[in-house]
Structure formats: structure tokens, C-alpha cells
Design a protein around this motif. Structure first.
Motif, PDB file in Angstrom:
ATOM      1  N   MET A 153     111.650 -64.201 -33.280  1.00 45.20           N
ATOM      2  CA  MET A 153     111.295 -63.237 -34.317  1.00 45.20           C
ATOM      3  C   MET A 153     112.553 -62.823 -35.066  1.00 45.20           C
ATOM      4  O   MET A 153     113.594 -62.582 -34.454  1.00 45.20           O
ATOM      5  CB  MET A 153     110.621 -62.018 -33.685  1.00 45.20           C
ATOM      6  N   ARG A 154     112.437 -62.740 -36.394  1.00 42.38           N
ATOM      7  CA  ARG A 154     113.552 -62.291 -37.204  1.00 42.38           C
ATOM      8  C   ARG A 154     113.047 -61.271 -38.218  1.00 42.38           C
ATOM      9  O   ARG A 154     111.843 -61.179 -38.484  1.00 42.38           O
ATOM     10  CB  ARG A 154     114.254 -63.455 -37.909  1.00 42.38           C
ATOM     11  N   PHE A 155     113.992 -60.507 -38.798  1.00 41.24           N
ATOM     12  CA  PHE A 155     113.606 -59.453 -39.717  1.00 41.24           C
ATOM     13  C   PHE A 155     114.725 -59.228 -40.731  1.00 41.24           C
ATOM     14  O   PHE A 155     115.901 -59.498 -40.466  1.00 41.24           O
ATOM     15  CB  PHE A 155     113.274 -58.163 -38.962  1.00 41.24           C
ATOM     16  N   ALA A 156     114.338 -58.748 -41.911  1.00 41.48           N
ATOM     17  CA  ALA A 156     115.290 -58.493 -42.986  1.00 41.48           C
ATOM     18  C   ALA A 156     114.780 -57.332 -43.815  1.00 41.48           C
ATOM     19  O   ALA A 156     113.567 -57.172 -44.009  1.00 41.48           O
ATOM     20  CB  ALA A 156     115.478 -59.728 -43.863  1.00 41.48           C
ATOM     21  N   SER A 157     115.683 -56.522 -44.319  1.00 37.51           N
ATOM     22  CA  SER A 157     115.314 -55.406 -45.183  1.00 37.51           C
ATOM     23  C   SER A 157     115.526 -55.785 -46.640  1.00 37.51           C
ATOM     24  O   SER A 157     116.545 -56.366 -47.002  1.00 37.51           O
ATOM     25  CB  SER A 157     116.165 -54.171 -44.853  1.00 37.51           C
ATOM     26  N   LEU A 158     114.546 -55.434 -47.483  1.00 30.68           N
ATOM     27  CA  LEU A 158     114.693 -55.641 -48.922  1.00 30.68           C
ATOM     28  C   LEU A 158     115.396 -54.458 -49.573  1.00 30.68           C
ATOM     29  O   LEU A 158     115.815 -54.543 -50.726  1.00 30.68           O
ATOM     30  CB  LEU A 158     113.322 -55.830 -49.579  1.00 30.68           C
ATOM     31  N   GLY A 159     115.521 -53.377 -48.850  1.00 34.72           N
ATOM     32  CA  GLY A 159     116.151 -52.157 -49.356  1.00 34.72           C
ATOM     33  C   GLY A 159     115.689 -50.984 -48.524  1.00 34.72           C
ATOM     34  O   GLY A 159     114.552 -50.956 -48.049  1.00 34.72           O
ATOM     35  N   SER A 160     116.575 -50.003 -48.328  1.00 33.91           N
ATOM     36  CA  SER A 160     116.245 -48.884 -47.461  1.00 33.91           C
ATOM     37  C   SER A 160     116.883 -47.616 -47.990  1.00 33.91           C
ATOM     38  O   SER A 160     118.101 -47.518 -48.117  1.00 33.91           O
ATOM     39  CB  SER A 160     116.738 -49.164 -46.032  1.00 33.91           C
ATOM     40  N   GLY A 161     116.036 -46.638 -48.338  1.00 34.98           N
ATOM     41  CA  GLY A 161     116.534 -45.376 -48.869  1.00 34.98           C
ATOM     42  C   GLY A 161     115.475 -44.667 -49.675  1.00 34.98           C
ATOM     43  O   GLY A 161     114.323 -45.115 -49.768  1.00 34.98           O
ATOM     44  N   SER A 162     115.837 -43.563 -50.291  1.00 29.77           N
ATOM     45  CA  SER A 162     114.860 -42.739 -51.001  1.00 29.77           C
ATOM     46  C   SER A 162     114.330 -43.390 -52.268  1.00 29.77           C
ATOM     47  O   SER A 162     113.319 -42.946 -52.823  1.00 29.77           O
ATOM     48  CB  SER A 162     115.479 -41.384 -51.352  1.00 29.77           C
ATOM     49  N   GLU A 163     114.960 -44.463 -52.733  1.00 30.42           N
ATOM     50  CA  GLU A 163     114.497 -45.147 -53.941  1.00 30.42           C
ATOM     51  C   GLU A 163     113.595 -46.340 -53.631  1.00 30.42           C
ATOM     52  O   GLU A 163     113.106 -47.000 -54.553  1.00 30.42           O
ATOM     53  CB  GLU A 163     115.695 -45.600 -54.781  1.00 30.42           C
ATOM     54  N   GLY A 164     113.369 -46.619 -52.371  1.00 26.69           N
ATOM     55  CA  GLY A 164     112.473 -47.717 -52.024  1.00 26.69           C
ATOM     56  C   GLY A 164     112.786 -48.319 -50.668  1.00 26.69           C
ATOM     57  O   GLY A 164     113.961 -48.442 -50.289  1.00 26.69           O
ATOM     58  N   ASN A 165     111.716 -48.689 -49.934  1.00 32.37           N
ATOM     59  CA  ASN A 165     111.857 -49.261 -48.600  1.00 32.37           C
ATOM     60  C   ASN A 165     110.901 -50.432 -48.417  1.00 32.37           C
ATOM     61  O   ASN A 165     109.746 -50.373 -48.846  1.00 32.37           O
ATOM     62  CB  ASN A 165     111.536 -48.200 -47.536  1.00 32.37           C
ATOM     63  N   ALA A 166     111.392 -51.483 -47.788  1.00 33.15           N
ATOM     64  CA  ALA A 166     110.553 -52.628 -47.445  1.00 33.15           C
ATOM     65  C   ALA A 166     111.281 -53.436 -46.381  1.00 33.15           C
ATOM     66  O   ALA A 166     112.471 -53.739 -46.526  1.00 33.15           O
ATOM     67  CB  ALA A 166     110.271 -53.501 -48.663  1.00 33.15           C
ATOM     68  N   LEU A 167     110.559 -53.780 -45.314  1.00 34.64           N
ATOM     69  CA  LEU A 167     111.132 -54.538 -44.198  1.00 34.64           C
ATOM     70  C   LEU A 167     110.267 -55.760 -43.950  1.00 34.64           C
ATOM     71  O   LEU A 167     109.054 -55.643 -43.778  1.00 34.64           O
ATOM     72  CB  LEU A 167     111.193 -53.672 -42.944  1.00 34.64           C
ATOM     73  N   LEU A 168     110.882 -56.910 -43.929  1.00 38.04           N
ATOM     74  CA  LEU A 168     110.173 -58.162 -43.701  1.00 38.04           C
ATOM     75  C   LEU A 168     110.345 -58.577 -42.243  1.00 38.04           C
ATOM     76  O   LEU A 168     111.468 -58.627 -41.738  1.00 38.04           O
ATOM     77  CB  LEU A 168     110.740 -59.232 -44.625  1.00 38.04           C
ATOM     78  N   VAL A 169     109.232 -58.859 -41.566  1.00 38.64           N
ATOM     79  CA  VAL A 169     109.249 -59.290 -40.161  1.00 38.64           C
ATOM     80  C   VAL A 169     108.558 -60.643 -40.073  1.00 38.64           C
ATOM     81  O   VAL A 169     107.461 -60.820 -40.605  1.00 38.64           O
ATOM     82  CB  VAL A 169     108.544 -58.269 -39.252  1.00 38.64           C
ATOM     83  N   GLU A 170     109.200 -61.586 -39.386  1.00 42.12           N
ATOM     84  CA  GLU A 170     108.690 -62.960 -39.327  1.00 42.12           C
ATOM     85  C   GLU A 170     108.770 -63.486 -37.901  1.00 42.12           C
ATOM     86  O   GLU A 170     109.745 -63.258 -37.193  1.00 42.12           O
ATOM     87  CB  GLU A 170     109.513 -63.849 -40.254  1.00 42.12           C
ATOM     88  N   ALA A 171     107.724 -64.189 -37.479  1.00 36.15           N
ATOM     89  CA  ALA A 171     107.718 -64.854 -36.173  1.00 36.15           C
ATOM     90  C   ALA A 171     107.189 -66.262 -36.347  1.00 36.15           C
ATOM     91  O   ALA A 171     106.221 -66.487 -37.075  1.00 36.15           O
ATOM     92  CB  ALA A 171     106.848 -64.091 -35.177  1.00 36.15           C
ATOM     93  N   SER A 172     107.827 -67.212 -35.692  1.00 34.15           N
ATOM     94  CA  SER A 172     107.419 -68.610 -35.789  1.00 34.15           C
ATOM     95  C   SER A 172     107.177 -69.180 -34.408  1.00 34.15           C
ATOM     96  O   SER A 172     107.899 -68.869 -33.454  1.00 34.15           O
ATOM     97  CB  SER A 172     108.494 -69.439 -36.496  1.00 34.15           C
ATOM     98  N   GLU A 173     106.137 -69.999 -34.323  1.00 35.29           N
ATOM     99  CA  GLU A 173     105.839 -70.734 -33.093  1.00 35.29           C
ATOM    100  C   GLU A 173     105.322 -72.104 -33.495  1.00 35.29           C
ATOM    101  O   GLU A 173     104.254 -72.229 -34.102  1.00 35.29           O
ATOM    102  CB  GLU A 173     104.803 -69.999 -32.249  1.00 35.29           C
ATOM    103  N   GLY A 174     106.112 -73.131 -33.212  1.00 36.72           N
ATOM    104  CA  GLY A 174     105.750 -74.477 -33.650  1.00 36.72           C
ATOM    105  C   GLY A 174     105.737 -74.540 -35.172  1.00 36.72           C
ATOM    106  O   GLY A 174     106.681 -74.124 -35.843  1.00 36.72           O
ATOM    107  N   ALA A 175     104.642 -75.027 -35.738  1.00 33.89           N
ATOM    108  CA  ALA A 175     104.527 -75.129 -37.189  1.00 33.89           C
ATOM    109  C   ALA A 175     103.940 -73.874 -37.820  1.00 33.89           C
ATOM    110  O   ALA A 175     103.802 -73.793 -39.043  1.00 33.89           O
ATOM    111  CB  ALA A 175     103.655 -76.327 -37.554  1.00 33.89           C
ATOM    112  N   SER A 176     103.605 -72.883 -36.989  1.00 33.20           N
ATOM    113  CA  SER A 176     102.953 -71.664 -37.476  1.00 33.20           C
ATOM    114  C   SER A 176     103.971 -70.545 -37.672  1.00 33.20           C
ATOM    115  O   SER A 176     104.793 -70.279 -36.797  1.00 33.20           O
ATOM    116  CB  SER A 176     101.870 -71.216 -36.492  1.00 33.20           C
ATOM    117  N   THR A 177     103.905 -69.887 -38.838  1.00 34.90           N
ATOM    118  CA  THR A 177     104.791 -68.767 -39.143  1.00 34.90           C
ATOM    119  C   THR A 177     103.970 -67.585 -39.630  1.00 34.90           C
ATOM    120  O   THR A 177     103.077 -67.742 -40.466  1.00 34.90           O
ATOM    121  CB  THR A 177     105.821 -69.138 -40.217  1.00 34.90           C
TER     122      THR A 177
END
Length: 263
Positions: A1-25
Motif C-alpha cells: 500500500m502506498r499513499f500521496a498527498s495532493l495538498g494539505s492545509g486550510s486551502e485544500g486537502n486530498a490524500l490518495l491511497v493505493e493498494a495493488s495485488e497482482g494485476a489489480s489496483t
């Protein structure tokens, strides 16, 4: 599992979370607090096609978290998951009027785990001035990512929910002295520093000190106020708790969040 933030603070927040198993993501966007164009741009910068998202999960109705979520869900036909209270606060069914659009919305409740593809999510309640705010712990079965922002104080419930995580995104919104000496009006200072506002560095440190950190590999200081905190102060508060423990401490920024990290 991996994760990345698109931005964090009072002007906007979004966190991307991804998990892969075989060919499935599986890809989940936690919060969507920017304009649709900006979300598209920031996802592209992470080499992610918006249409590949399996769900958009919303923590609460404040603009810096829900942003363009409804429009993005409608445009790309992405399931939108939130609490009933959040849905009522944003009048989700008044916005997504058609039968096909309304079918995109799914409800979640505190402490009732649910799965999106290969990721299990546990919603948990937090003290914040919103209708029915939830924060989340993500798991791919082997690793756990805890997220806690937009909470005014520690509770035994959230401490228990975050125990045993491999990675933690933790709000360090403000330094108490900087907030007290800021130009903010007294009402805003009281709201931010109150028990239903945002976590001060010392409150975040209290939570970090209270949780089970046996597996914790990294903690990311998030939702920093650009006026009432500094990365150095936030990291120092976390370092005081971590001590000699080999846990990496990072900071999420408003402009760029942070790049991909693994649990």
C-alpha cells in the motif's frame, strides 16, 4: 500500500491511497478540497488518471475537504462515500438529482468497516465542528495507514483507532503561542484552538505519545497553518515523542502535499 498527498492545509486537502495485488489496483481519494481542474492537475502530476479512482471518500463537509467532490464524482462516475450527516450538510441529493447520479453516493458509519476493492476502511469519530465528521484507517490486510486531521482534541476512541498503524498522517495545525499572537479575530482563535477545532502541535504530540507505535514507520505532519505554525515546530513536537525510535517524520505542504510513500 502506498499513499500521496495532493495538498494539505486550510486551502485544500486530498490524500490518495493505493493498494495493488497482482494485476489489480485499488485507488481511493480521501477528501477532494480543490477545484476540479486543480484536482485533475495534481493527480496528473502523480501520474494518476482521475477515471482510475475507485472511490472518493469525504471526511466532512468543510470546503477545504469536500471541494469539487460532487462534480468530480458526476463527471467521472466515481462512487462518493461519506457519512449521512455530511451528506445532509452539503445537500448531496439536491446536487446529484438524477437517479444515475444519486446512485453514486454511498453512506458509511463510525466503526463499521467497509471495503473498496483491495482496501478496507475503518471510519472513526472525531471532535470537530461539522455535522458528522469521520476520519479513517486504511488497510490492505498487511499494512495500516491512519489519518487524523480536523480534530480539536484527543479522545480515547481515536487513540485506540490509530494504534498499531504502520504510517500516520497526523494534523499539526498550529502552535499555541503563534495562534494567540496572530492577527486572527478572537472568535476565530477560539474556534481553531477549541475542543472542536484543530489540533495544536502539543495535542498532536499527546496523541502520538498515547497510541501504540510498535509498527509505526513514519508520521507525516499535516494540515499545518501557514500563518500559525512552521514545519520546524511541528517536527520538533513529533521528535520529542519519537525520541530514538527509528520513525521517519515528514511534513505535508499546502502547495504540493507529499510524494508517494509506502506503509
Amino acid at each position: 500500500m502506498r499513499f500521496a498527498s495532493l495538498g494539505s492545509g486550510s486551502e485544500g486537502n486530498a490524500l490518495l491511497v493505493e493498494a495493488s495485488e497482482g494485476a489489480s489496483t485499488t485507488r481511493i481519494l480521501l477528501d477532494c478540497g480543490f477545484s476540479m481542474r486543480e484536482v485533475e492537475r495534481r493527480l496528473t502530476a502523480r501520474a494518476i488518471d482521475v477515471a482510475s479512482l475507485d472511490a472518493i471518500v469525504i471526511t466532512h463537509e468543510h470546503a477545504d475537504h469536500i471541494g469539487s467532490a460532487l462534480s468530480l464524482a458526476r463527471k467521472y462516475r466515481i462512487p462518493l462515500i461519506m457519512s449521512w450527516g455530511t451528506g445532509q450538510a452539503v445537500k448531496v441529493h439536491a446536487t446529484l438529482k438524477g437517479e444515475d447520479d444519486a446512485a453514486l453516493v454511498r453512506w458509511c458509519r463510525a466503526d463499521e468497516r467497509f471495503a473498496v476493492g483491495g482496501i478496507e476502511l475503518r471510519p472513526y469519530t472525531v471532535p470537530h465542528d461539522a455535522r458528522e465528521p469521520l476520519q479513517f484507517v486504511f488497510s490492505d490486510g498487511a499494512r495500516r495507514l491512519g489519518v487524523l486531521t480536523d480534530a480539536g482534541c484527543a479522545t480515547a476512541h481515536l487513540v485506540a483507532a490509530l494504534g498499531g498503524c504502520d504510517a500516520l498522517v497526523l494534523e499539526c495545525n498550529h502552535d499555541r503561542d503563534m495562534l494567540a499572537n496572530s492577527k486572527y479575530p478572537p472568535s476565530l482563535k477560539a474556534r481553531i484552538g477549541g475542543t472542536y477545532g484543530h489540533l495544536a502541535n502539543d495535542s498532536a504530540a499527546e496523541i502520538l505519545g498515547a497510541i501504540d507505535r510498535v509498527k509505526l514507520q513514519r508520521v507525516i505532519c499535516a494540515h499545518l497553518s501557514e500563518q500559525n505554525n512552521t514545519p520546524e515546530l511541528a517536527m520538533a513536537a513529533m521528535s520529542a515523542v519519537i525520541g530514538s525510535q527509528s520513525t521517519e517524520i515528514l511534513v505535508a505542504t499546502q502547495a504540493g502535499g507529499f510524494d508517494w510513500l509506502t506503509c
